[in-house]
Design a protein around this motif. Sequence first.
Motif, PDB file in Angstrom:
ATOM      1  N   PRO A  90       0.829  -1.204   0.000  1.00 31.82           N
ATOM      2  CA  PRO A  90       0.000   0.000   0.000  1.00 31.82           C
ATOM      3  C   PRO A  90       0.867   1.261   0.000  1.00 31.82           C
ATOM      4  CG  PRO A  90       0.057  -0.913   2.204  1.00 31.82           C
ATOM      5  CD  PRO A  90       0.803  -1.883   1.308  1.00 31.82           C
ATOM      6  N   ILE A  91       0.347   2.346  -0.552  1.00 30.20           N
ATOM      7  CA  ILE A  91       1.030   3.644  -0.551  1.00 30.20           C
ATOM      8  C   ILE A  91       0.233   4.585   0.343  1.00 30.20           C
ATOM      9  CG2 ILE A  91       1.771   5.618  -1.944  1.00 30.20           C
ATOM     10  CD1 ILE A  91       1.870   3.723  -4.350  1.00 30.20           C
ATOM     11  N   HIS A  92       0.939   5.286   1.239  1.00 33.35           N
ATOM     12  CA  HIS A  92       0.289   6.190   2.184  1.00 33.35           C
ATOM     13  C   HIS A  92       0.596   7.650   1.843  1.00 33.35           C
ATOM     14  CE1 HIS A  92       0.679   2.350   4.442  1.00 33.35           C
ATOM     15  NE2 HIS A  92      -0.550   2.669   4.845  1.00 33.35           N
ATOM     16  N   SER A  93      -0.381   8.484   2.060  1.00 31.79           N
ATOM     17  CA  SER A  93      -0.199   9.928   1.865  1.00 31.79           C
ATOM     18  C   SER A  93       0.486  10.531   3.082  1.00 31.79           C
ATOM     19  CB  SER A  93      -1.547  10.618   1.641  1.00 31.79           C
ATOM     20  OG  SER A  93      -2.293  10.605   2.855  1.00 31.79           O
ATOM     21  N   MET A  94       0.694  11.854   3.048  1.00 28.90           N
ATOM     22  CA  MET A  94       1.334  12.558   4.152  1.00 28.90           C
ATOM     23  C   MET A  94       0.511  12.448   5.438  1.00 28.90           C
ATOM     24  SD  MET A  94       2.756  16.481   4.064  1.00 28.90           S
ATOM     25  CE  MET A  94       1.124  17.205   3.880  1.00 28.90           C
ATOM     26  N   THR A  95      -0.805  12.307   5.287  1.00 28.18           N
ATOM     27  CA  THR A  95      -1.687  12.207   6.454  1.00 28.18           C
ATOM     28  C   THR A  95      -1.858  10.775   6.946  1.00 28.18           C
ATOM     29  OG1 THR A  95      -3.617  12.078   4.994  1.00 28.18           O
ATOM     30  CG2 THR A  95      -2.968  14.263   5.792  1.00 28.18           C
ATOM     31  N   VAL A 117      -3.586   5.712  -0.334  1.00 31.15           N
ATOM     32  CA  VAL A 117      -4.004   6.403  -1.554  1.00 31.15           C
ATOM     33  C   VAL A 117      -3.818   5.549  -2.797  1.00 31.15           C
ATOM     34  CG1 VAL A 117      -3.604   8.714  -0.631  1.00 31.15           C
ATOM     35  CG2 VAL A 117      -1.718   7.488  -1.727  1.00 31.15           C
ATOM     36  N   GLY A 118      -3.318   4.319  -2.606  1.00 34.29           N
ATOM     37  CA  GLY A 118      -3.101   3.437  -3.737  1.00 34.29           C
ATOM     38  C   GLY A 118      -2.144   2.331  -3.374  1.00 34.29           C
ATOM     39  N   SER A 119      -1.567   1.719  -4.402  1.00 32.13           N
ATOM     40  CA  SER A 119      -0.607   0.631  -4.159  1.00 32.13           C
ATOM     41  C   SER A 119       0.477   0.660  -5.217  1.00 32.13           C
ATOM     42  CB  SER A 119      -1.322  -0.720  -4.185  1.00 32.13           C
ATOM     43  OG  SER A 119      -1.740  -1.034  -5.503  1.00 32.13           O
ATOM     44  N   VAL A 120       1.580  -0.005  -4.908  1.00 29.25           N
ATOM     45  CA  VAL A 120       2.659  -0.179  -5.860  1.00 29.25           C
ATOM     46  C   VAL A 120       2.991  -1.665  -5.935  1.00 29.25           C
ATOM     47  CG1 VAL A 120       4.418   0.281  -4.088  1.00 29.25           C
ATOM     48  CG2 VAL A 120       5.026   0.449  -6.512  1.00 29.25           C
ATOM     49  N   ALA A 121       3.154  -2.171  -7.137  1.00 24.71           N
ATOM     50  CA  ALA A 121       3.488  -3.591  -7.343  1.00 24.71           C
ATOM     51  C   ALA A 121       4.701  -3.703  -8.236  1.00 24.71           C
ATOM     52  CB  ALA A 121       2.298  -4.321  -7.946  1.00 24.71           C
ATOM     53  N   ILE A 122       5.576  -4.637  -7.876  1.00 17.71           N
ATOM     54  CA  ILE A 122       6.768  -4.909  -8.679  1.00 17.71           C
ATOM     55  C   ILE A 122       6.643  -6.326  -9.214  1.00 17.71           C
ATOM     56  CG2 ILE A 122       9.279  -5.053  -8.709  1.00 17.71           C
ATOM     57  CD1 ILE A 122       9.343  -3.109  -6.414  1.00 17.71           C
ATOM     58  N   THR A 123       6.769  -6.484 -10.499  1.00 17.18           N
ATOM     59  CA  THR A 123       6.610  -7.770 -11.154  1.00 17.18           C
ATOM     60  C   THR A 123       7.907  -8.560 -11.138  1.00 17.18           C
ATOM     61  OG1 THR A 123       4.935  -6.822 -12.608  1.00 17.18           O
ATOM     62  CG2 THR A 123       5.899  -8.913 -13.294  1.00 17.18           C
ATOM     63  N   GLU A 157       6.401   7.296  -1.314  1.00 13.85           N
ATOM     64  CA  GLU A 157       5.734   8.069  -0.269  1.00 13.85           C
ATOM     65  C   GLU A 157       6.486   9.359   0.042  1.00 13.85           C
ATOM     66  OE1 GLU A 157       3.492   4.391   2.081  1.00 13.85           O
ATOM     67  OE2 GLU A 157       5.422   5.152   2.821  1.00 13.85           O
ATOM     68  N   ILE A 158       7.826   9.274   0.049  1.00 11.26           N
ATOM     69  CA  ILE A 158       8.622  10.487   0.279  1.00 11.26           C
ATOM     70  C   ILE A 158       8.397  11.487  -0.847  1.00 11.26           C
ATOM     71  CG2 ILE A 158      10.981  11.386   0.316  1.00 11.26           C
ATOM     72  CD1 ILE A 158      11.767   8.792   1.822  1.00 11.26           C
ATOM     73  N   LEU A 159       8.405  10.974  -2.087  1.00  6.72           N
ATOM     74  CA  LEU A 159       8.199  11.845  -3.246  1.00  6.72           C
ATOM     75  C   LEU A 159       6.821  12.486  -3.206  1.00  6.72           C
ATOM     76  CD1 LEU A 159       9.200  12.963  -5.931  1.00  6.72           C
ATOM     77  CD2 LEU A 159       8.353  10.889  -7.039  1.00  6.72           C
ATOM     78  N   LEU A 160       5.815  11.694  -2.867  1.00  2.69           N
ATOM     79  CA  LEU A 160       4.462  12.228  -2.781  1.00  2.69           C
ATOM     80  C   LEU A 160       4.351  13.307  -1.709  1.00  2.69           C
ATOM     81  CD1 LEU A 160       2.138   9.101  -3.207  1.00  2.69           C
ATOM     82  CD2 LEU A 160       2.456  10.995  -4.795  1.00  2.69           C
ATOM     83  N   ARG A 161       4.987  13.063  -0.570  1.00  2.00           N
ATOM     84  CA  ARG A 161       4.929  14.047   0.512  1.00  2.00           C
ATOM     85  C   ARG A 161       5.621  15.346   0.114  1.00  2.00           C
ATOM     86  NH1 ARG A 161       6.242   9.697   5.379  1.00  2.00           N
ATOM     87  NH2 ARG A 161       4.301   8.533   5.097  1.00  2.00           N
ATOM     88  N   GLU A 162       6.736  15.220  -0.601  1.00  2.00           N
ATOM     89  CA  GLU A 162       7.430  16.422  -1.071  1.00  2.00           C
ATOM     90  C   GLU A 162       6.539  17.209  -2.029  1.00  2.00           C
ATOM     91  OE1 GLU A 162      11.071  15.128  -2.781  1.00  2.00           O
ATOM     92  OE2 GLU A 162      12.124  14.983  -0.851  1.00  2.00           O
TER      93      GLU A 162
END
Length: 415
Positions: free
Chosen positions: A76-81, A85-91, A109-114
């Motif tokens: 799962p991907i988390h927002s700053m709060t 907010v979604g997910s990331v998958a690696i094949t 997540e760091i990039l999104l928060r920035e």
Amino acid sequence: MLLKYAQEIARSIAEIIGYNVIITDTEGVVIGASDTKRAGSLHEQSLDVIKTNRGASVNERDAQKYRGTLPGVTYPIHSMTGNVVGSVAITGNPADVNPFALIVKKQIEILLRERELQEYAAGKEETLKNLIHDISSYIPGVTDKRMLLARAKEFGFDPSARYIPVAIDLYQFARYARKIRDTYREDNTHGPEVLIQRTKAAILNIIRSAFPDKSDLSTMTGNNKYVVLHSAADDISQNEETGTYRACRKILEGLSAMDLNAAIGIGSAALNLFELHNSCSEAWRALQLGKKFSQGPGIFNIHEYRVEELLSTLKPEQRNRFIHRHVAPFKRYRDWPDLQQTYTCWCEHNFSLVNSAKALHIHRNTLYYRLEKIQKTGCINLKDYRETMKYYLAFKLEKFIGPGVQEEEFFDRDP
């Protein structure tokens, strides 16, 4: 926010780790994929991951139980709060890709928060700009005073404080921007406009470091201009030793380190919104008059330009007749600009030969010769204050209506 940058993030991460990456929204729909053919499809395993808020992996056999899912790892991907907010998958083989999974999740997540912080800061900056514009445009009985003060207090505005507006106009910034564009035309990493905006942001930081009080408000207003509402406490004497002047000098020093300069206008101290509205106009007026009469950058206080401010409001036809009547006899001389500067300087230095010569950097005999020439040409009795004042005003007005020195021309002068 995730939707806005998902494709860019998925592509860049896949290039680094060598595995395909997909990013989904909270409905499990792929919104970013290094394999662009998967965009818009359903990644069913993401639904379980998002629901449980826990990472999971699937091998080749288990992946067949989920629609649109390949072997790999999903987190799962988390927002700053902290919201999912979604997910990331690696094949790939879960054992092979799992070491990358948490790192990739954290990096996203760091990039999104920035990005969230950047957009929040940009939105806050725009709100502050609108607030200062509304304060400077305040009209009693038209503007909602209570609402305006409530908005202002959110940014630290103190209604009980005296405020002194400061207007700042960058000198020669067009030339600086042109140089940046020419220098970085071939640079594909950082476009010239990005570098120009960074410079403007750095200038705003210089201004805010010069006016650091939590009650001070400052913003960029566009067209290479900035404005400060300075909470001045008892700093109302407006002489060159006050905190307002020191802060303005600090700004000029900071700009000088960047090979830039500015004209700075200072308005009078205001005790309420109506006075502050008028003082903001004064700050810009002081800046315009200072640039016009001083022909260059510097710090210009409206209290030093009250006469010029008054003269600039005369009707053109009335002003031009007055100027012509008193100035025409002198304009036939090639040294008219020197005579004009000498006479106004002499008047502004209390008719002192010593102080005037020192200010003009000329010998007293030269000063005396010019004053004698002015006296004879205009048939002026230099001991008659009313007569002397008429010519002083005419000389000042003539300078005001004449063409100003262009910024390019000013900076092309020899030092």
